[in-house]
Design an enzyme around this catalytic site. Structure first.
Site, mmCIF file in Angstrom:
data_model
loop_
_atom_site.group_PDB
_atom_site.id
_atom_site.type_symbol
_atom_site.label_atom_id
_atom_site.label_comp_id
_atom_site.label_asym_id
_atom_site.label_seq_id
_atom_site.Cartn_x
_atom_site.Cartn_y
_atom_site.Cartn_z
ATOM 1 N N SER A 74 0.796 -1.216 0.000
ATOM 2 C CA SER A 74 0.000 0.000 0.000
ATOM 3 C C SER A 74 0.840 1.283 0.000
ATOM 4 O O SER A 74 1.669 1.485 -0.878
ATOM 5 C CB SER A 74 -0.930 -0.084 1.215
ATOM 6 O OG SER A 74 -1.787 0.999 1.300
ATOM 7 N N THR A 523 0.222 -1.705 12.541
ATOM 8 C CA THR A 523 1.070 -2.088 11.412
ATOM 9 C C THR A 523 2.563 -1.906 11.651
ATOM 10 O O THR A 523 3.374 -2.425 10.901
ATOM 11 C CB THR A 523 0.693 -1.257 10.163
ATOM 12 O OG1 THR A 523 0.869 0.127 10.486
ATOM 13 C CG2 THR A 523 -0.734 -1.471 9.727
HETATM 14 C C1 16G Z 1 -3.989 -0.509 7.707
HETATM 15 C C2 16G Z 1 -5.475 -0.489 7.522
HETATM 16 C C3 16G Z 1 -5.988 0.931 7.516
HETATM 17 C C4 16G Z 1 -5.587 1.618 8.781
HETATM 18 C C5 16G Z 1 -4.104 1.510 8.983
HETATM 19 C C6 16G Z 1 -3.764 1.992 10.361
HETATM 20 C C7 16G Z 1 -6.778 -2.038 6.224
HETATM 21 C C8 16G Z 1 -6.980 -2.656 4.883
HETATM 22 N N1 16G Z 1 -5.819 -1.136 6.276
HETATM 23 O O1 16G Z 1 -3.333 0.108 6.639
HETATM 24 O O2 16G Z 1 -7.367 0.890 7.420
HETATM 25 O O3 16G Z 1 -5.948 2.963 8.758
HETATM 26 O O4 16G Z 1 -3.710 0.156 8.900
HETATM 27 O O5 16G Z 1 -2.429 1.791 10.594
HETATM 28 O O6 16G Z 1 -7.445 -2.358 7.181
HETATM 29 P P1 16G Z 1 -1.861 1.879 12.048
HETATM 30 O O7 16G Z 1 -2.544 0.831 12.884
HETATM 31 O O8 16G Z 1 -0.406 1.682 11.859
HETATM 32 O O9 16G Z 1 -2.196 3.264 12.543
HETATM 33 ZN ZN ZN Z 2 -3.627 1.315 0.345
#
Ligand code: 16G
Ligand code: ZN
Length: 553
Positions: A74, A523
């Site tokens: 992404s 993430t």
């Molecule tokens: C991922 C999620 C996105 C979210 C982001 C938050 C999906 C497909 N993607 O990219 O929706 O905003 O994580 O990231 O669910 P973070 O937990 O690192 O803040």
């Molecule tokens: Zn994306």
């Protein structure tokens, strides 16, 4: 049961990168399926994608359906990559299967055959009933990738992982994440669309052009049918170009920028949102209406140069919240006209946000639209699930990921029947412009343009007629272990570490019109701070003060 022969380049010990370099993965290195699947430095992924594709093939056989595998990281840097699985409905993978995938990925090479055997045994009963009914022919793994150089090698890993179980494998090449979701759903629900790239373009284009004809631009309209798109140097460039070739430029003219440079570097929806800055190759001159995709085109942020800002290159954002509110206004207007005809069946609508939604948007939804916004945890699956409770459920993250979902009740009264009432025809067409499987930058952009045209709005109008954002600031904090931070109340309150939330509350109380929260990232191994206050300076000061407080724990 499959006879497990893993090519050595896709074992943990022999894990081999796209350049042929060996990059072994120690047995004790653990991986977890986060909100966006597995996402790491691409060097670690060949063995992992191989195993995930095997899990996907098992799920495909279990359900006698198409399952998706998307290879993307992404908005993350070019060097990363990732893999996530898509269920037959086009939704995110079922939670129990996220666990199975995690187990299989984390097994050592020596443990893999028994982990696989255990999982296959669990599946075999269900599968036997399909085989008995002659029903395995629909099982297939559909795999797409973004534009990263590591993609083709990982695609080959996926193809060989699915072959373990002789499940049909379909490589659909370089696609956006939402296109992959759409094609998976189309395989399983043939009435939805043709399960090909062209099927996707045709379905969206036709719905957009029909809805355009149902839209009347008001007198004195200031709408401009042109948008400049920052493609983040990602998949948006080739695929949105394909789609726009199908739509005559007098409906909508698109100028493409950031098509072939470094992926997500100084551009893209995440950059624009976090930095509140114009992307590379935009200078704010002669750019009345611009929009950014992220690397895999599942996020969309509109923006323009911020008037009178001190900071050079500052951008004024029309983010996921502003898009959600625009859609909500439009849909609410159509529904009002429908309900005035005193129909037998009512259609309800709802709107779902996360804690990152700008406070002004939440107030606009409550006070002007008279709706009760629902706040859920970050991550598309949580928003999607909650929005699915309504006949028309709008969900958006502030970062530009969102869509609108429609219930089977909606289908039975509107989508499946030719409508004489204009508002109903519009809703039926809107539901087909939108990609309801997941947030889709292309479909969302076309839906925004329809709404702006319907209201005759320029960017000035969109900015002034909804609400003004409360200034906000986001900060990353490096921590030893993000697991030490636990939240409740849709991630707006920390329960761990003990005492931290009280300190946050005391600090927030010192600022006017303030709101803030701290949550562990899903993430990355970091904690994120979000702060709002009456001025941008104060929001920044509050965010940075909270960062220092977090660092003490
Ligand atoms: C991922 C999620 C996105 C979210 C982001 C938050 C999906 C497909 N993607 O990219 O929706 O905003 O994580 O990231 O669910 P973070 O937990 O690192 O803040
Ligand atoms: Zn994306």
């Amino acid at each position: 049961m499959s006879f497990l022969v893993v090519p050595s380049e896709f074992t943990r010990a022999g894990n081999t990168t796209h350049t042929g370099e060996k990059f072994p993965i120690p047995d004790d290195e653990k991986f977890s399926y986060g909100t966006a699947g597995f996402r790491f430095d691409a060097k670690k992924l060949p063995f992992l994608v191989f195993r995930c594709a095997y899990v996907a093939s098992l799920r495909a056989r279990q359900l006698n359906s198409a399952i998706g595998v998307m290879i993307t990281a992404s908005h993350n840097p070019e060097e990363d990559n990732g893999v996530k699985l898509v269920d037959p409905s086009g939704d995110m993978l079922n939670g129990q299967w996220e666990k199975y995938a995690t187990e299989i990925v984390n097994a050592s090479d020596a443990e893999l055959p028994s982990a696989v055997a255990a999982l296959e045994k669990q599946m075999s009963q269900i599968e036997k009933s399909f085989i008995a009914r002659g029903l395995v022919q629909n099982a297939r793994v559909v795999c797409g990738m973004d534009t990263r150089v590591t993609g083709p090698h990982l695609m080959s890993a996926a193809s060989q992982g699915s072959a373990l179980f002789s499940v049909r494998f379909e490589n659909i090449g370089v696609v956006s994440t939402p296109i992959l979701h759409y094609i998976v759903k189309s395989h399983n629900f043939p009435q939805f669309a043709n399960p090909t790239l062209h099927g996707y373009y045709t379905a969206i284009k036709e719905a957009f052009m029909e809805l355009y004809m149902e839209t009347e631009e008001p007198e004195g309209s200031r709408y401009q049918p042109k948008v400049i798109v920052d493609c983040a140097n990602g998949v948006g460039a080739p695929r949105f170009r394909d789609l726009m070739k199908e739509i005559p430029s007098d409906y909508l003219e698109v100028e493409f920028r950031n098509e072939n440079g470094r992926l997500n570097h100084q551009c893209g929806a995440d950059f624009v949102k976090i930095k509140q800055e114009l992307p590379e190759n935009f200078d704010g001159i002669q750019e009345p209406k611009s929009a950014s995709f992220d690397g895999d085109a599942d996020r969309l942020i509109y923006f323009r140069s911020k008037k009178g800002a001190e900071k050079p290159r500052a951008a004024e954002l029309f983010d996921g919240d502003k898009i959600a509110c625009l859609y909500a206004m439009y849909i609410q207007e159509q529904l009002k006209a429908y309900h005035e005809t005193k129909p037998t069946y009512n259609i309800d609508m709802g709107i779902v946000q996360t804690a990152y939604a700008n406070g002004a948007s939440t107030r606009f939804i409550r006070d002007t639209l008279k709706m009760k916004p629902i706040i859920v945890k970050t991550g598309v699956k949580y928003l999607h699930e909650e929005a699915s409770e309504f006949d028309i459920g709008i969900y958006f993250e502030a970062n530009g990921h969102g869509t609108v979902v429609f219930s089977s009740h909606f289908d039975s009264i509107i989508r499946r029947h030719p409508q004489t009432l204009v508002p109903l025809r519009r809703l039926a067409l809107f539901s087909r412009v939108i990609n309801e499987t997941v947030g889709d930058a292309f479909a969302d952009l076309l839906a925004v343009e329809i709404c702006l045209r319907h209201y005759g709005w320029s960017m000035d109008d969109w900015a002034e007629k909804l609400y003004r954002d409360v200034p906000s600031h986001q900060v990353k904090v490096d921590v030893a272990k993000r697991e030490d931070f636990e939240t409740t109340n849709a991630e707006q309150t920390l329960v761990k570490p003990i005492g931290l939330q009280e300190e946050i509350d005391k600090t927030v109380a010192k600022y006017k019109e303030s709101r803030a929260f701290v949550r562990p990232s899903g993430t990355e191994n970091i904690v994120r701070v979000y702060a709002e206050a009456d001025t941008l300076e104060n929001a920044i000061e509050l965010g940075e003060t909270l960062k220092k407080i977090v660092l003490k724990y």
